[in-house]
Design a protein around this motif. Structure first.
Motif, PDB file in Angstrom:
ATOM      1  N   SER A  39       4.364  -2.802  -1.351  1.00  0.00           N
ATOM      2  CA  SER A  39       3.632  -2.481  -0.124  1.00  0.00           C
ATOM      3  C   SER A  39       2.290  -1.828  -0.433  1.00  0.00           C
ATOM      4  O   SER A  39       1.300  -2.050   0.269  1.00  0.00           O
ATOM      5  CB  SER A  39       4.477  -1.553   0.754  1.00  0.00           C
ATOM      6  OG  SER A  39       5.673  -2.172   1.154  1.00  0.00           O
ATOM      7  N   VAL A  40       2.260  -1.023  -1.485  1.00  0.00           N
ATOM      8  CA  VAL A  40       1.016  -0.342  -1.870  1.00  0.00           C
ATOM      9  C   VAL A  40      -0.070  -1.351  -2.198  1.00  0.00           C
ATOM     10  O   VAL A  40      -1.248  -1.175  -1.830  1.00  0.00           O
ATOM     11  CB  VAL A  40       1.265   0.585  -3.080  1.00  0.00           C
ATOM     12  CG1 VAL A  40      -0.035   1.201  -3.559  1.00  0.00           C
ATOM     13  CG2 VAL A  40       2.270   1.670  -2.722  1.00  0.00           C
ATOM     14  N   HIS A  41       0.308  -2.430  -2.889  1.00  0.00           N
ATOM     15  CA  HIS A  41      -0.672  -3.425  -3.307  1.00  0.00           C
ATOM     16  C   HIS A  41      -0.954  -4.451  -2.221  1.00  0.00           C
ATOM     17  O   HIS A  41      -1.972  -5.146  -2.283  1.00  0.00           O
ATOM     18  CB  HIS A  41      -0.173  -4.138  -4.561  1.00  0.00           C
ATOM     19  CG  HIS A  41       0.287  -3.205  -5.636  1.00  0.00           C
ATOM     20  ND1 HIS A  41       1.541  -3.258  -6.179  1.00  0.00           N
ATOM     21  CD2 HIS A  41      -0.339  -2.163  -6.238  1.00  0.00           C
ATOM     22  CE1 HIS A  41       1.667  -2.308  -7.088  1.00  0.00           C
ATOM     23  NE2 HIS A  41       0.535  -1.633  -7.148  1.00  0.00           N
ATOM     24  N   TYR A  46      -1.046   0.429   4.204  1.00  0.00           N
ATOM     25  CA  TYR A  46       0.111   1.221   3.772  1.00  0.00           C
ATOM     26  C   TYR A  46      -0.327   2.637   3.402  1.00  0.00           C
ATOM     27  O   TYR A  46       0.288   3.621   3.834  1.00  0.00           O
ATOM     28  CB  TYR A  46       0.785   0.550   2.586  1.00  0.00           C
ATOM     29  CG  TYR A  46       2.171   1.071   2.288  1.00  0.00           C
ATOM     30  CD1 TYR A  46       3.245   0.759   3.105  1.00  0.00           C
ATOM     31  CD2 TYR A  46       2.403   1.852   1.165  1.00  0.00           C
ATOM     32  CE1 TYR A  46       4.521   1.228   2.826  1.00  0.00           C
ATOM     33  CE2 TYR A  46       3.678   2.313   0.864  1.00  0.00           C
ATOM     34  CZ  TYR A  46       4.733   2.007   1.700  1.00  0.00           C
ATOM     35  OH  TYR A  46       5.999   2.473   1.414  1.00  0.00           O
ATOM     36  N   ALA A  47      -1.385   2.744   2.631  1.00  0.00           N
ATOM     37  CA  ALA A  47      -1.913   4.075   2.298  1.00  0.00           C
ATOM     38  C   ALA A  47      -2.363   4.797   3.563  1.00  0.00           C
ATOM     39  O   ALA A  47      -2.192   6.015   3.689  1.00  0.00           O
ATOM     40  CB  ALA A  47      -3.068   3.955   1.313  1.00  0.00           C
ATOM     41  N   ASP A  71       3.442  11.732  -5.316  1.00  0.00           N
ATOM     42  CA  ASP A  71       3.788  10.308  -5.363  1.00  0.00           C
ATOM     43  C   ASP A  71       4.672  10.087  -6.584  1.00  0.00           C
ATOM     44  O   ASP A  71       4.212  10.160  -7.721  1.00  0.00           O
ATOM     45  CB  ASP A  71       2.510   9.475  -5.452  1.00  0.00           C
ATOM     46  CG  ASP A  71       2.783   7.980  -5.487  1.00  0.00           C
ATOM     47  OD1 ASP A  71       3.933   7.571  -5.235  1.00  0.00           O
ATOM     48  OD2 ASP A  71       1.837   7.215  -5.755  1.00  0.00           O
ATOM     49  N   GLU A  78      -2.503   4.054  -7.401  1.00  0.00           N
ATOM     50  CA  GLU A  78      -3.142   3.320  -6.315  1.00  0.00           C
ATOM     51  C   GLU A  78      -2.869   3.950  -4.953  1.00  0.00           C
ATOM     52  O   GLU A  78      -3.776   4.031  -4.108  1.00  0.00           O
ATOM     53  CB  GLU A  78      -2.668   1.857  -6.305  1.00  0.00           C
ATOM     54  CG  GLU A  78      -2.998   1.074  -7.567  1.00  0.00           C
ATOM     55  CD  GLU A  78      -1.853   1.036  -8.560  1.00  0.00           C
ATOM     56  OE1 GLU A  78      -1.797   0.080  -9.355  1.00  0.00           O
ATOM     57  OE2 GLU A  78      -1.027   1.985  -8.547  1.00  0.00           O
ATOM     58  N   LEU A  79      -1.631   4.374  -4.710  1.00  0.00           N
ATOM     59  CA  LEU A  79      -1.301   4.932  -3.397  1.00  0.00           C
ATOM     60  C   LEU A  79      -2.040   6.250  -3.168  1.00  0.00           C
ATOM     61  O   LEU A  79      -2.639   6.460  -2.101  1.00  0.00           O
ATOM     62  CB  LEU A  79       0.201   5.146  -3.272  1.00  0.00           C
ATOM     63  CG  LEU A  79       0.667   5.754  -1.940  1.00  0.00           C
ATOM     64  CD1 LEU A  79       0.278   4.878  -0.762  1.00  0.00           C
ATOM     65  CD2 LEU A  79       2.169   6.006  -1.955  1.00  0.00           C
ATOM     66  N   ASN A 132       7.745   5.394  -3.404  1.00  0.00           N
ATOM     67  CA  ASN A 132       7.741   3.988  -3.030  1.00  0.00           C
ATOM     68  C   ASN A 132       8.260   3.148  -4.196  1.00  0.00           C
ATOM     69  O   ASN A 132       7.655   3.118  -5.265  1.00  0.00           O
ATOM     70  CB  ASN A 132       6.320   3.540  -2.664  1.00  0.00           C
ATOM     71  CG  ASN A 132       6.285   2.087  -2.216  1.00  0.00           C
ATOM     72  OD1 ASN A 132       6.724   1.770  -1.113  1.00  0.00           O
ATOM     73  ND2 ASN A 132       5.787   1.200  -3.064  1.00  0.00           N
TER      74      ASN A 132
END
Length: 347
Positions: A39-41, A46-47, A71, A78-79, A132
């Motif tokens: 989902s992050v990518h 999402y973020a 996290d 990334e998030l 996540n």
């Protein structure tokens, strides 16, 4: 990699997190984004949703001087990078952002992000802890019913070959009896699975313990796990252990060449104050809406319509009940103030 037989838990630990050959930890590796789409990518929405959740946690906690955002299983950060970019400047200035990841800190990461090799100390942070797709990579052992109908540990070599070992016993057998619903009537006191040969299960006890440690790192706030999940009464008959490499599902081979993952029994992880819902319900409550923009916008502002249409497509992917939207979310408040944050999140 060793050619000796061992349980899947030990084999996965080496394959994913070994210092030199580990799938996640080997120097110069591409990280999770190089092999599968989370989902992050999938979308910055999402973020943005996690940022919206952090703002709710901040308000519930009375806007503390330092607001932690932890996290767990942070990949390459990334998030955290996306959440910091989505926050109002005033809030971002108070956020202590911490990535918990066993891989080395990536070059060029935002200096505001702290990099931790393990969870924060018990009761040391106040804010939001977000995990996540972390628990599915906490290594677990696998059991299978043998020809004698007895649940035995599955032993594996680095080349992926398997054989059955000793019967499962002790705390692991108790976990299976408590949390993995028997597909067949089991004898009194017998370990699951009993009966038909070939039935398999993953022993989720290490994940329960890992999640308890993660929640315990909060002094006050909210802990959230988002992951592939199944519920008691709907456990798969043959388990879920699998591998991923280069965007494709592959045979799980514990030699460091692929991700090794299994779905999570989130109901077993949940503490007494926890709430479970779906990603679809959670993201909708946080403002992620996959509905198409009105056609009238196309006539008045075509560029805005195209942007809104793209956002709607991304939102639809994140909330698709047959895909990412079907993920389970486990929400566990710590300290009481965040208990009401998700009352409207009806899965």
């Amino acid at each position: 990699m060793t050619s000796e037989w061992c349980g899947w838990r030990d084999a996965t630990e080496r394959a994913l997190y070994g210092a030199e050959e580990g799938f996640y930890t080997r120097p110069g590796g591409p990280g999770p984004a190089g092999h599968f789409r989370t989902s992050v990518h999938a979308s910055p929405l999402y973020a943005g949703a996690v940022a919206a959740l952090l703002l709710r946690v901040d308000a519930a906690l009375g806007h503390p001087e330092e607001l932690a955002l932890v996290d767990v299983g942070a990949g390459r950060g990334e998030l955290l990078t996306g959440v910091l970019a989505a926050l109002p400047a005033e809030v971002a200035g108070r956020v202590g952002a911490y990535a918990v990841e066993r891989a080395a800190r990536p070059e060029g990461l935002d200096p505001r992000i702290g990099w931790l090799g393990e969870l924060p100390a018990a009761g040391s942070v106040t804010g939001l802890l977000f995990a996540n797709e972390w628990l599915d990579n906490v290594p677990v052992d696998v059991v299978e019913t043998g020809a004698d109908g007895v649940a035995r540990r599955v032993l594996v070599r680095a080349d992926g070959a398997e054989r059955l070992g000793d019967p499962v016993d002790g705390a692991d057998a108790e976990w299976l009896r408590r949390w993995w619903t028997p597909p067949l009537e089991a004898a009194e006191g017998a370990a699951w699975p009993v009966g038909e040969p070939g039935l398999r299960a993953e022993i989720g006890r290490p994940r329960d313990e890992a999640w308890a440690r993660a929640v315990g790192s909060l002094r006050a706030g909210l802990a959230v796990a988002a992951d592939y999940a199944h519920e008691q009464g709907d456990r798969p008959l043959f388990g879920t252990l699998t591998g991923f490499r280069d965007g494709r599902e592959v045979r799980p081979v514990p030699d460091g060449s692929c991700d090794i993952t299994a779905h999570v029994a989130l109901d077993a992880c949940a503490g007494p104050s926890a709430r479970r819902t779906t990603q679809r319900a959670a993201l909708r409550a946080l403002g992620v809406d996959g509905r198409r923009p009105p056609l009238a916008l196309a006539a008045g502002d075509p560029a805005a319509y195209v942007r809104a249409l793209g956002a709607a497509g991304s939102a639809a992917e994140l909330t698709d009940p047959a895909g990412l939207g079907g993920f389970g979310w486990l929400l566990e408040p710590v300290g009481g103030r965040c208990a009401a944050l998700f009352e409207e999140w009806d899965g």
